[in-house]
Design an enzyme around this catalytic site. Structure first.
Site, PDB file in Angstrom:
ATOM      1  N   CYS A 244       0.757  -1.248  -0.008  1.00 47.67           N
ATOM      2  CA  CYS A 244       0.009   0.142   0.042  1.00 47.67           C
ATOM      3  C   CYS A 244       0.970   1.458  -0.105  1.00 47.67           C
ATOM      4  CB  CYS A 244      -0.951  -0.101   1.298  1.00 47.67           C
ATOM      5  SG  CYS A 244      -1.788   1.302   1.309  1.00 47.67           S
TER       6      CYS A 244
ATOM      7  N   CYS B  38      -0.147   4.182   2.671  1.00 50.86           N
ATOM      8  CA  CYS B  38      -0.258   3.622   3.987  1.00 50.86           C
ATOM      9  C   CYS B  38       1.336   4.000   4.295  1.00 50.86           C
ATOM     10  CB  CYS B  38      -0.292   2.386   4.354  1.00 50.86           C
ATOM     11  SG  CYS B  38      -1.942   1.805   3.460  1.00 50.86           S
ATOM     12  N   ASP B  39       2.324   3.382   3.286  1.00 52.34           N
ATOM     13  CA  ASP B  39       3.625   3.127   3.968  1.00 52.34           C
ATOM     14  C   ASP B  39       4.518   4.070   2.932  1.00 52.34           C
ATOM     15  OD1 ASP B  39       3.015   1.235   5.531  1.00 52.34           O
ATOM     16  OD2 ASP B  39       3.235  -0.357   4.032  1.00 52.34           O
TER      17      ASP B  39
END
Ligand SMILES: Cc1cc2nc3c(=O)[nH]c(=O)nc-3n(C[C@H](O)[C@H](O)[C@H](O)COP(=O)(O)OP(=O)(O)OC[C@H]3O[C@@H](n4cnc5c(N)ncnc54)[C@H](O)[C@@H]3O)c2cc1C
Length: 312
Positions: free
Chosen positions: A133, A136-137
């Protein structure tokens, strides 16, 4: 055992839309979600194709949908995973990691999960440089070198997003052309810090405590080489979260997607499915919303008006 009219499994776009319609129809409804409510929409860096919002971050859209659903009075059970279903008969039971629930109807809106590439080191370095993701990261890799694996829309979107954060992005695809929307192809190709490597497979993700290189192999020449990177973003598609449903007798297609008809009905009366977990061809926020709505209204008809069951 908690008793409801309707149990919705999954609080993504499909489940939350189903929740809004169910609660407004007067159904006593619970949504069970294994993470926090919002679903995959929150993973989209920017959503530009959901009507009413020309540009909105996926996280904000997910938050708005969740807040709207909470306001209708739906009961939320978050951080609770559905582990078993008994869907036969008039009353359906749903078992979770925390409790057991009973209802007349169930909507399965469990979405999908990211597919793995199956390379050596992928599991070992998950969360230590291997991610599925970008939004997200990605911020963890600001100014660093990253690799994106894949050639579809998700790979292109992730590459574009990371190109604004990372020093360099290497996009590796096993074919020699993208399988994504033309607009993304053009954008990716104009990014100065993106390098594309075609016809190449990932053989191994290597590192010490965290990822530091990826061994790749040209599938035409067989030549191998190591690329130094800090992060690897795997974007090779999704697979449905349907195993629990399948185990309870829900029919799926050959890829595991739950088969539904035009009314979002599954093969078991009183059980509906909506969103990315289904075999419906388009997987978008808008389609998940529409299917969630249909599922909730059909469930309402099934629960409140028994004669309705014979009509279709
Ligand atoms: C990077 C990316 C970018 C995207 N960009 C766009 C875009 O710009 N526009 C667009 O329209 N679409 C976009 N999409 C697609 C869109 O996000 C999905 O189609 C949509 O969110 C699907 O909604 P859903 O409710 O079916 O599934 P999800 O949102 O995945 O929700 C399913 C929920 O079920 C939960 N769940 C699963 N199993 C269980 C269980 N056993 N027990 C309890 N809960 C469970 C999950 O935790 C999850 O929260 C994008 C997707 C990605 C990955």
């Amino acid at each position: 055992m908690e008793t409801y009219d309707l149990i919705i499994i999954g609080a993504g776009a499909a489940g939350l839309s189903a929740g809004i319609y169910a609660a407004r129809s007067g159904l006593k409804t619970v949504i069970i979600e294994e993470k926090l409510a919002g679903g995959t929409t929150a993973d989209a860096p920017t959503v530009e194709n959901y009507p009413g919002f020309a540009t909105i971050s996926g996280a904000e859209l997910a938050e708005k949908m969740t807040a709207h659903c909470r306001k209708t009075g739906v009961v939320f059970r978050e951080l609770e995973t559905v582990t078993a279903l008994n869907l036969q008969g008039e009353k359906k039971t749903v078992k979770t990691t925390h409790a057991e629930y009973e209802a007349t109807a169930v909507v399965i809106a469990t979405g999908s999960h990211y597919r793995e590439i199956g390379a050596k080191g992928e599991k070992e370095f998950r969360g230590k440089g291997v991610s599925y993701c970008g939004v997200c990261d990605g911020p963890l890799f600001k100014g660093k070198n990253v690799m994106v694996v894949g050639g579809g829309n998700s790979a292109a979107i992730t590459t574009l997003y990371l190109s604004g954060l990372a020093a360099n992005v290497t996009l590796v695809h096993r074919r020699e052309a993208f399988r994504c929307e033309e607009a993304y192809v053009k954008d990716v190709q104009t990014k100065q810090n993106v390098q594309i490597i075609w016809n190449t497979e990932i053989k191994e993700i290597k590192g010490d405590k965290v990822v530091n290189t990826v061994l790749i192999q040209d599938s035409k020449t067989g030549e191998t080489r190591e690329i130094p990177v800090n992060g690897v973003f795997v974007q090779v598609g999704e697979a449905p979260n349907s195993q629990t449903a399948k185990d309870s007798g829900i029919e799926t297609d050959e890829h595991g997607y739950i088969k539904t008809d035009l009314y979002q009905r599954t093969n078991i009366p009183g059980v509906y499915a909506a969103g990315d977990v289904t075999n419906q061809p388009v997987k978008q926020v808008g389609t998940a919303v529409g299917q969630g709505i249909t599922a909730a209204l059909e469930a309402y008809g099934y629960i409140r008006r028994p004669y309705y069951r014979q009509q279709r």
